[in-house]
Motif scaffolding. Structure first.
Motif, PDB file in Angstrom:
ATOM      1  N   ALA A  31     -47.152 -14.874 -86.346  1.00 44.19           N
ATOM      2  CA  ALA A  31     -46.104 -14.003 -85.801  1.00 44.19           C
ATOM      3  C   ALA A  31     -46.084 -14.163 -84.287  1.00 44.19           C
ATOM      4  N   VAL A  32     -44.913 -14.500 -83.764  1.00 45.35           N
ATOM      5  CA  VAL A  32     -44.764 -14.669 -82.319  1.00 45.35           C
ATOM      6  C   VAL A  32     -43.531 -13.919 -81.844  1.00 45.35           C
ATOM      7  N   GLY A  33     -43.532 -13.600 -80.564  1.00 46.24           N
ATOM      8  CA  GLY A  33     -42.398 -12.929 -79.963  1.00 46.24           C
ATOM      9  C   GLY A  33     -42.392 -13.191 -78.474  1.00 46.24           C
ATOM     10  N   LEU A  34     -41.279 -12.870 -77.839  1.00 48.37           N
ATOM     11  CA  LEU A  34     -41.146 -13.038 -76.404  1.00 48.37           C
ATOM     12  C   LEU A  34     -40.741 -11.707 -75.792  1.00 48.37           C
ATOM     13  N   MET A  35     -41.523 -11.265 -74.828  1.00 53.46           N
ATOM     14  CA  MET A  35     -41.191 -10.082 -74.049  1.00 53.46           C
ATOM     15  C   MET A  35     -40.913 -10.575 -72.644  1.00 53.46           C
ATOM     16  N   LEU A  36     -39.672 -10.474 -72.221  1.00 54.28           N
ATOM     17  CA  LEU A  36     -39.221 -10.975 -70.927  1.00 54.28           C
ATOM     18  C   LEU A  36     -38.959  -9.796 -70.009  1.00 54.28           C
ATOM     19  N   VAL A  37     -39.661  -9.769 -68.873  1.00 51.82           N
ATOM     20  CA  VAL A  37     -39.491  -8.713 -67.879  1.00 51.82           C
ATOM     21  C   VAL A  37     -38.733  -9.315 -66.698  1.00 51.82           C
ATOM     22  N   MET A  38     -37.571  -8.730 -66.385  1.00 52.59           N
ATOM     23  CA  MET A  38     -36.733  -9.249 -65.314  1.00 52.59           C
ATOM     24  C   MET A  38     -36.522  -8.187 -64.247  1.00 52.59           C
ATOM     25  N   PHE A  57     -35.773 -20.171 -81.045  1.00 51.86           N
ATOM     26  CA  PHE A  57     -36.019 -18.993 -81.868  1.00 51.86           C
ATOM     27  C   PHE A  57     -35.608 -19.253 -83.313  1.00 51.86           C
ATOM     28  N   ASN A  58     -34.530 -19.993 -83.520  1.00 53.59           N
ATOM     29  CA  ASN A  58     -34.131 -20.351 -84.880  1.00 53.59           C
ATOM     30  C   ASN A  58     -35.127 -21.333 -85.496  1.00 53.59           C
ATOM     31  N   GLU A  59     -35.646 -22.250 -84.686  1.00 56.30           N
ATOM     32  CA  GLU A  59     -36.663 -23.206 -85.159  1.00 56.30           C
ATOM     33  C   GLU A  59     -37.928 -22.471 -85.611  1.00 56.30           C
ATOM     34  N   LEU A  60     -38.314 -21.430 -84.892  1.00 52.25           N
ATOM     35  CA  LEU A  60     -39.507 -20.664 -85.246  1.00 52.25           C
ATOM     36  C   LEU A  60     -39.314 -19.867 -86.533  1.00 52.25           C
ATOM     37  N   GLY A  61     -38.069 -19.630 -86.897  1.00 53.12           N
ATOM     38  CA  GLY A  61     -37.752 -18.973 -88.166  1.00 53.12           C
ATOM     39  C   GLY A  61     -38.366 -17.594 -88.295  1.00 53.12           C
ATOM     40  N   GLU A  62     -38.937 -17.324 -89.465  1.00 51.96           N
ATOM     41  CA  GLU A  62     -39.486 -15.997 -89.762  1.00 51.96           C
ATOM     42  C   GLU A  62     -40.714 -15.666 -88.928  1.00 51.96           C
ATOM     43  N   ARG A  63     -41.330 -16.673 -88.314  1.00 54.20           N
ATOM     44  CA  ARG A  63     -42.477 -16.409 -87.427  1.00 54.20           C
ATOM     45  C   ARG A  63     -42.037 -15.658 -86.176  1.00 54.20           C
ATOM     46  N   PHE A  64     -40.777 -15.859 -85.755  1.00 50.91           N
ATOM     47  CA  PHE A  64     -40.286 -15.222 -84.536  1.00 50.91           C
ATOM     48  C   PHE A  64     -39.875 -13.796 -84.850  1.00 50.91           C
ATOM     49  N   LYS A  65     -40.639 -12.839 -84.342  1.00 48.26           N
ATOM     50  CA  LYS A  65     -40.446 -11.437 -84.704  1.00 48.26           C
ATOM     51  C   LYS A  65     -39.643 -10.629 -83.694  1.00 48.26           C
ATOM     52  N   THR A  86     -27.048  -9.988 -75.255  1.00 52.50           N
ATOM     53  CA  THR A  86     -26.326  -9.703 -76.495  1.00 52.50           C
ATOM     54  C   THR A  86     -25.745 -10.990 -77.066  1.00 52.50           C
ATOM     55  N   GLY A  87     -25.181 -11.825 -76.195  1.00 54.70           N
ATOM     56  CA  GLY A  87     -24.653 -13.116 -76.634  1.00 54.70           C
ATOM     57  C   GLY A  87     -25.731 -13.992 -77.231  1.00 54.70           C
ATOM     58  N   LEU A  88     -26.907 -14.008 -76.626  1.00 55.06           N
ATOM     59  CA  LEU A  88     -28.022 -14.781 -77.169  1.00 55.06           C
ATOM     60  C   LEU A  88     -28.399 -14.252 -78.541  1.00 55.06           C
ATOM     61  N   GLY A  89     -28.427 -12.928 -78.671  1.00 58.29           N
ATOM     62  CA  GLY A  89     -28.732 -12.334 -79.969  1.00 58.29           C
ATOM     63  C   GLY A  89     -27.757 -12.767 -81.047  1.00 58.29           C
ATOM     64  N   LEU A  90     -26.495 -12.935 -80.676  1.00 58.17           N
ATOM     65  CA  LEU A  90     -25.491 -13.382 -81.646  1.00 58.17           C
ATOM     66  C   LEU A  90     -25.681 -14.848 -82.035  1.00 58.17           C
ATOM     67  N   MET A  91     -26.307 -15.632 -81.153  1.00 56.94           N
ATOM     68  CA  MET A  91     -26.568 -17.039 -81.450  1.00 56.94           C
ATOM     69  C   MET A  91     -27.732 -17.209 -82.423  1.00 56.94           C
ATOM     70  N   LEU A  92     -28.534 -16.172 -82.577  1.00 58.18           N
ATOM     71  CA  LEU A  92     -29.662 -16.240 -83.500  1.00 58.18           C
ATOM     72  C   LEU A  92     -29.149 -16.061 -84.921  1.00 58.18           C
ATOM     73  N   ARG A  93     -29.504 -16.956 -85.779  1.00 58.88           N
ATOM     74  CA  ARG A  93     -29.049 -16.876 -87.161  1.00 58.88           C
ATOM     75  C   ARG A  93     -30.064 -16.096 -87.994  1.00 58.88           C
ATOM     76  N   ARG A  94     -30.393 -14.935 -87.522  1.00 55.19           N
ATOM     77  CA  ARG A  94     -31.406 -14.124 -88.179  1.00 55.19           C
ATOM     78  C   ARG A  94     -30.986 -12.662 -88.119  1.00 55.19           C
ATOM     79  N   GLN A  95     -31.704 -11.850 -88.831  1.00 52.91           N
ATOM     80  CA  GLN A  95     -31.404 -10.427 -88.795  1.00 52.91           C
ATOM     81  C   GLN A  95     -31.936  -9.771 -87.521  1.00 52.91           C
ATOM     82  N   ARG A  96     -32.968 -10.310 -86.958  1.00 50.21           N
ATOM     83  CA  ARG A  96     -33.576  -9.729 -85.754  1.00 50.21           C
ATOM     84  C   ARG A  96     -32.768 -10.138 -84.537  1.00 50.21           C
TER      85      ARG A  96
END
Length: 136
Positions: A31-38, A57-65, A86-96
């Motif tokens: 399980a991996v994730g990215l927390m980005l602080v800007m 993130f799509n390549e990581l598939g279900e591992r990307f939480k 938000t646009g990036l979130g729409l590019m993800l082909r996942r529920q998350r």
């Protein structure tokens, strides 16, 4: 993974280094994730960076939480970045989808829950430490 971005040019070279860490050092983690602080004034990532992020993130598939972004600032800057995220979130082909926060603590709670670490305080402390080191 925690990425504290305190400025720069927003080019895709930064994301290439982040992607390399996901592929090499975190390659076997379940399980991996990215927390980005800007910080306020950090430029919006360019389109190449956003496309590379979505592909990774799509390549990581279900591992990307989780993709949890903390925007430490407000006004037009925060609104513009929130739209890009938000646009990036729409590019993800996942529920998350990507989530945006205004505090490190809130993002750390979400990341700890989704990654199954159960230690939000430790994640928040690491973010605060990195932020302090980068901003002096």
């Amino acid at each position: 993974m925690i990425w504290v971005d305190n400025g720069g040019d927003g080019d895709s070279g930064k994301f290439d280094r982040v992607a390399d860490i996901f592929r090499r050092q975190l390659g076997n983690d379940p399980a991996v994730g990215l927390m980005l602080v800007m910080f306020e004034g950090t430029p919006m990532p360019d389109s190449a960076s956003r496309e590379k992020a979505a592909a990774l993130f799509n390549e990581l598939g279900e591992r990307f939480k989780c993709l949890d972004v903390v925007l430490l600032g407000g006004g037009f800057w925060a609104s513009a970045l929130r739209s890009a995220i938000t646009g990036l979130g729409l590019m993800l082909r996942r529920q998350r989808t990507a989530r945006v926060y205004t505090s490190i603590e809130s993002a750390a709670e979400d990341a700890a829950e989704l990654l199954g670490t159960g230690n939000a305080a430790e994640i928040a402390a690491a973010c605060e430490d990195l932020s302090t080191r980068l901003t002096g």
